[in-house]
Scaffold this active site. Sequence first.
Site, mmCIF file in Angstrom:
data_model
loop_
_atom_site.group_PDB
_atom_site.id
_atom_site.type_symbol
_atom_site.label_atom_id
_atom_site.label_comp_id
_atom_site.label_asym_id
_atom_site.label_seq_id
_atom_site.Cartn_x
_atom_site.Cartn_y
_atom_site.Cartn_z
ATOM 1 N N TYR A 165 0.832 -1.207 0.000
ATOM 2 C CA TYR A 165 0.000 0.000 0.000
ATOM 3 C C TYR A 165 0.867 1.258 0.000
ATOM 4 O O TYR A 165 0.587 2.220 -0.722
ATOM 5 C CB TYR A 165 -0.919 -0.025 1.224
ATOM 6 C CG TYR A 165 -1.951 1.062 1.282
ATOM 7 C CD1 TYR A 165 -3.060 1.041 0.435
ATOM 8 C CD2 TYR A 165 -1.848 2.100 2.201
ATOM 9 C CE1 TYR A 165 -4.028 2.028 0.501
ATOM 10 C CE2 TYR A 165 -2.810 3.097 2.279
ATOM 11 C CZ TYR A 165 -3.899 3.054 1.431
ATOM 12 O OH TYR A 165 -4.858 4.033 1.492
ATOM 13 N N SER A 166 1.919 1.251 0.814
ATOM 14 C CA SER A 166 2.821 2.404 0.860
ATOM 15 C C SER A 166 3.490 2.633 -0.491
ATOM 16 O O SER A 166 3.647 3.778 -0.936
ATOM 17 C CB SER A 166 3.878 2.207 1.949
ATOM 18 O OG SER A 166 3.288 2.141 3.236
ATOM 19 N N ILE A 198 -8.537 8.107 9.143
ATOM 20 C CA ILE A 198 -9.875 8.656 8.918
ATOM 21 C C ILE A 198 -10.898 7.606 9.328
ATOM 22 O O ILE A 198 -10.765 6.421 8.994
ATOM 23 C CB ILE A 198 -10.071 9.054 7.444
ATOM 24 C CG1 ILE A 198 -8.966 10.008 6.986
ATOM 25 C CG2 ILE A 198 -11.448 9.681 7.259
ATOM 26 C CD1 ILE A 198 -8.890 11.319 7.740
#
Length: 253
Positions: A165-166, A198
């Site tokens: 993901y990074s 979030i």
Amino acid sequence: MNTQVSSSPSFSSFPPSVLITGAAQGIGEAIARRLAADGFFPVLHGRKRERLETLADELTREGRRPRILCFDVSEREAASHALLADIEAHGVYYGVVLNAGICADNAFPAMTGEEWDHVLTVNLDGFYNILKPVVMPMARARRPGRIVTLSSLSGQVGNRGQVNYSAAKAGVIGATKALALELAKRRITVNCVAPGLIDTAMITPEIMEHALPLIPVQRAGRPEEVAAVVAFLMREDAAYVTRQVIAVNGGML
């Protein structure tokens, strides 16, 4: 001198339509709602048509008439066909928000090839698959435009268990900055919004418990707070903001 600025678009010569990928839930849904409230015409993308139709019905009752596009952003031909057909039928987009994305977290030694490939294909290849069909029509229109990509705090600093993901989200940042240079003379701004933690369905209680002590403001962000930054970047008076990465992370970076 009157310095009051309206948040609503004042484009009288064309309808300010904005494509929002991954609009069915979470941050994407919040962005769609905010842009609709600000006077834009959302083009809602996702793979879950039922959720998109529910959102579209709500926005229609509030005075907007969104369109719906359903396809997988990782499928290049399907994406190109759907986007070009929509542009031909309804005109060029004023803006694009690249929000669709996935994660498949795992420690790198245990990460499978499928976990690596799928995350890179959706999050990074999706940049190409969505923007390649729409950029030239936007440029040929010879009018201002806005492109906003969604990266992540993980793409800025890396995160344990998220090497895939990074890597994908860091790639989005690099691609955004390069595209901004290519489109600047066309009056099309290209910026990146990088959320931190979030409060969406993707955040488990375990993630929340681990992350909260690391956040200076001591809370998770709300999708609406990310949407507010995207909404600013869509405005006419954001025309001098391009090639930027704007973090929305409560002070974590």
